[in-house]
Motif scaffolding. Structure first.
Motif, PDB file in Angstrom:
ATOM      1  N   LEU A  84      41.537 -22.759  96.644  1.00  0.00           N
ATOM      2  CA  LEU A  84      41.681 -22.404  98.055  1.00  0.00           C
ATOM      3  C   LEU A  84      42.483 -21.112  98.192  1.00  0.00           C
ATOM      4  N   ALA A  85      43.563 -21.007  97.422  1.00  0.00           N
ATOM      5  CA  ALA A  85      44.403 -19.807  97.484  1.00  0.00           C
ATOM      6  C   ALA A  85      43.636 -18.573  97.016  1.00  0.00           C
ATOM      7  N   LEU A  86      42.860 -18.716  95.938  1.00  0.00           N
ATOM      8  CA  LEU A  86      42.091 -17.579  95.434  1.00  0.00           C
ATOM      9  C   LEU A  86      41.008 -17.178  96.435  1.00  0.00           C
ATOM     10  N   SER A  87      40.409 -18.153  97.100  1.00  0.00           N
ATOM     11  CA  SER A  87      39.418 -17.852  98.138  1.00  0.00           C
ATOM     12  C   SER A  87      40.056 -17.060  99.275  1.00  0.00           C
ATOM     13  N   ASP A  88      41.260 -17.460  99.663  1.00  0.00           N
ATOM     14  CA  ASP A  88      42.001 -16.749 100.706  1.00  0.00           C
ATOM     15  C   ASP A  88      42.303 -15.320 100.260  1.00  0.00           C
ATOM     16  N   PHE A  89      42.719 -15.158  99.002  1.00  0.00           N
ATOM     17  CA  PHE A  89      43.009 -13.832  98.454  1.00  0.00           C
ATOM     18  C   PHE A  89      41.760 -12.944  98.484  1.00  0.00           C
ATOM     19  N   ILE A  90      40.622 -13.507  98.123  1.00  0.00           N
ATOM     20  CA  ILE A  90      39.364 -12.749  98.125  1.00  0.00           C
ATOM     21  C   ILE A  90      39.032 -12.267  99.536  1.00  0.00           C
ATOM     22  N   LEU A  91      39.194 -13.149 100.520  1.00  0.00           N
ATOM     23  CA  LEU A  91      38.886 -12.779 101.903  1.00  0.00           C
ATOM     24  C   LEU A  91      39.797 -11.668 102.413  1.00  0.00           C
ATOM     25  N   GLN A  92      41.024 -11.640 101.928  1.00  0.00           N
ATOM     26  CA  GLN A  92      41.960 -10.602 102.359  1.00  0.00           C
ATOM     27  C   GLN A  92      41.804  -9.302 101.570  1.00  0.00           C
ATOM     28  N   ASN A  93      40.987  -9.336 100.525  1.00  0.00           N
ATOM     29  CA  ASN A  93      40.828  -8.156  99.665  1.00  0.00           C
ATOM     30  C   ASN A  93      39.354  -7.919  99.337  1.00  0.00           C
ATOM     31  N   LYS A  94      38.519  -7.918 100.367  1.00  0.00           N
ATOM     32  CA  LYS A  94      37.073  -7.833 100.165  1.00  0.00           C
ATOM     33  C   LYS A  94      36.649  -6.581  99.407  1.00  0.00           C
ATOM     34  N   PHE A 142      51.497 -12.199  97.581  1.00  0.00           N
ATOM     35  CA  PHE A 142      50.367 -12.631  98.406  1.00  0.00           C
ATOM     36  C   PHE A 142      50.841 -13.633  99.446  1.00  0.00           C
ATOM     37  N   ILE A 143      50.498 -13.370 100.696  1.00  0.00           N
ATOM     38  CA  ILE A 143      50.824 -14.293 101.779  1.00  0.00           C
ATOM     39  C   ILE A 143      49.527 -14.856 102.333  1.00  0.00           C
ATOM     40  N   SER A 144      49.369 -16.156 102.245  1.00  0.00           N
ATOM     41  CA  SER A 144      48.151 -16.785 102.738  1.00  0.00           C
ATOM     42  C   SER A 144      48.049 -16.635 104.250  1.00  0.00           C
ATOM     43  N   LYS A 145      46.851 -16.283 104.703  1.00  0.00           N
ATOM     44  CA  LYS A 145      46.595 -16.197 106.142  1.00  0.00           C
ATOM     45  C   LYS A 145      45.867 -17.441 106.641  1.00  0.00           C
ATOM     46  N   HIS A 146      45.788 -18.434 105.758  1.00  0.00           N
ATOM     47  CA  HIS A 146      45.259 -19.749 106.129  1.00  0.00           C
ATOM     48  C   HIS A 146      43.801 -19.732 106.585  1.00  0.00           C
ATOM     49  N   PHE A 147      42.985 -18.872 105.962  1.00  0.00           N
ATOM     50  CA  PHE A 147      41.545 -19.054 106.126  1.00  0.00           C
ATOM     51  C   PHE A 147      41.195 -20.423 105.534  1.00  0.00           C
ATOM     52  N   PHE A 148      41.895 -20.726 104.450  1.00  0.00           N
ATOM     53  CA  PHE A 148      41.784 -22.033 103.810  1.00  0.00           C
ATOM     54  C   PHE A 148      43.182 -22.638 103.835  1.00  0.00           C
ATOM     55  N   ILE A 149      43.264 -23.909 104.149  1.00  0.00           N
ATOM     56  CA  ILE A 149      44.563 -24.554 104.281  1.00  0.00           C
ATOM     57  C   ILE A 149      44.956 -25.186 102.958  1.00  0.00           C
ATOM     58  N   VAL A 182      32.340 -18.051  98.692  1.00  0.00           N
ATOM     59  CA  VAL A 182      33.119 -17.077  99.457  1.00  0.00           C
ATOM     60  C   VAL A 182      32.669 -15.664  99.104  1.00  0.00           C
ATOM     61  N   LEU A 183      32.480 -15.403  97.818  1.00  0.00           N
ATOM     62  CA  LEU A 183      32.019 -14.083  97.388  1.00  0.00           C
ATOM     63  C   LEU A 183      30.638 -13.771  97.951  1.00  0.00           C
TER      64      LEU A 183
END
Length: 335
Positions: free
Chosen positions: A130-140, A308-315, A162-163
């Protein structure tokens, strides 16, 4: 008011712990609002077609009732009691679903209701993914037009989805070594494709194929890749020649460190020194993690923690610390 209900819906459908769902006590939960809330959660079309774990739904309905009673709501909607009665009679199945709503797109994941099934933990969705998915969304942009390989993808395929759906990579390959895990990845990918995107595809994606997503062709594949037998997958990795390597929660047992390091080295050797490896890891034991980090350094890798600060796209489902790292070949040694 609608954004509050939407927040509850998003958290419910993604299966976050009940105590992280905030039912605002300042809201006037009249009959109509209660009906709207139930339709957006338990009676949501996604949950009816691909239901969340029954125990979770029961817990949510009990929590909702308790909150309404605390608010001294005189009229509690019949649908809440009806759904609780229905869910209490239902038996938990082997699998359940979670739904992640992002912008105008969504991802549905099928996962095992058991931590271990048929000798693998790979059929569960773990917090580091979940955290890696959030990171990907913040760094497209880090993944745009890139060729991406994930090691130890597990049985959900979330990171690959997600990718594929949210970024613009040119190639995405997921990998694992357990047959049941590989099949579940394939099913999850297919479940999330539109009919037009599934044209000319078979029931399994365990082949090198092409997907047309948002009118753009992308190469995609699911590899049977055992770290201790990386040579068997070299030809596919050569075709892929990744720019980006990903892994989530693969550092859990010291006995797998040597084959994992060997696998990482082989991928870097094929891809070249410009390859970047992003590792998301739940730090359960700092001693175990430090042992792995030291092995990386001994093998000419540089590992750097990413702030990295999660923006909670994924909880995130756990309070255990999750960190994301960037791993590259040591530049001094490469030169």
């Amino acid at each position: 008011m609608e954004h509050v209900i939407n927040d509850i819906k998003q958290k419910f459908l993604s299966g976050v712990p009940i105590d992280k769902i905030d039912i605002n006590t300042d809201m006037l939960f009249d009959w109509n609002l209660q009906e709207f809330l139930i339709k957006e959660t338990v009676l949501n079309d996604l949950n009816i077609t691909y239901p969340l774990k029954v125990e979770y739904q029961v817990s949510f309905l009990k929590y909702l009732l308790r909150k309404l009673q605390e608010l001294q709501i005189e009229e509690i909607h019949d649908a809440i009691y009806e759904q609780l009665t229905i869910k209490l009679r239902e038996a938990n199945l082997e699998y359940s679903y979670k739904h992640f709503l992002m912008q105008d797109k969504g991802i549905t994941i099928k996962e095992s209701n058991s931590f271990v099934r048929d000798g693998t933990t790979g059929l569960k969705l773990w917090p580091a993914a979940l955290a890696l998915s959030d990171f990907i969304l913040q760094n497209k942009l880090k993944f745009k037009d890139k060729s991406v390989l994930e090691l130890g993808s597990g049985g959900t395929g979330l990171i690959g989805l997600v990718l594929l759906k949210m970024c613009e990579p040119c190639k995405v390959f997921l990998s694992d070594c357990h047959n049941l895990v590989l099949e579940n990845i394939s099913k999850n990918i297919l479940m999330n494709l539109k009919d037009v995107e599934k044209e000319n595809l078979q029931n399994s994606l365990r082949v090198h194929t092409h997907l047309s997503l948002a009118n753009k062709m992308k190469e995609f594949g699911i590899l049977d890749l055992a770290w201790e037998d990386i040579d068997a997958s070299k030809s596919e990795i050569l075709k892929l020649k990744p720019n980006v390597l990903l892994a989530a929660d693969v550092i859990y047992d010291v006995s797998i460190f040597v084959p994992l390091i060997k696998c990482i080295k082989e991928v870097f050797q094929i891809a070249g020194p410009s390859l970047v490896f992003y590792l998301s890891q739940t730090i359960r034991s700092i001693t175990t993690f430090n042992e792995f980090s030291n092995l990386l350094r001994e093998n000419n890798f540089k590992i750097t923690k990413i702030e990295f600060i999660s923006k909670h796209f994924f909880i995130d489902e756990t309070s255990t610390e999750i960190q994301i790292f960037e791993v590259k070949l040591n530049e001094k040694l490469v030169q």
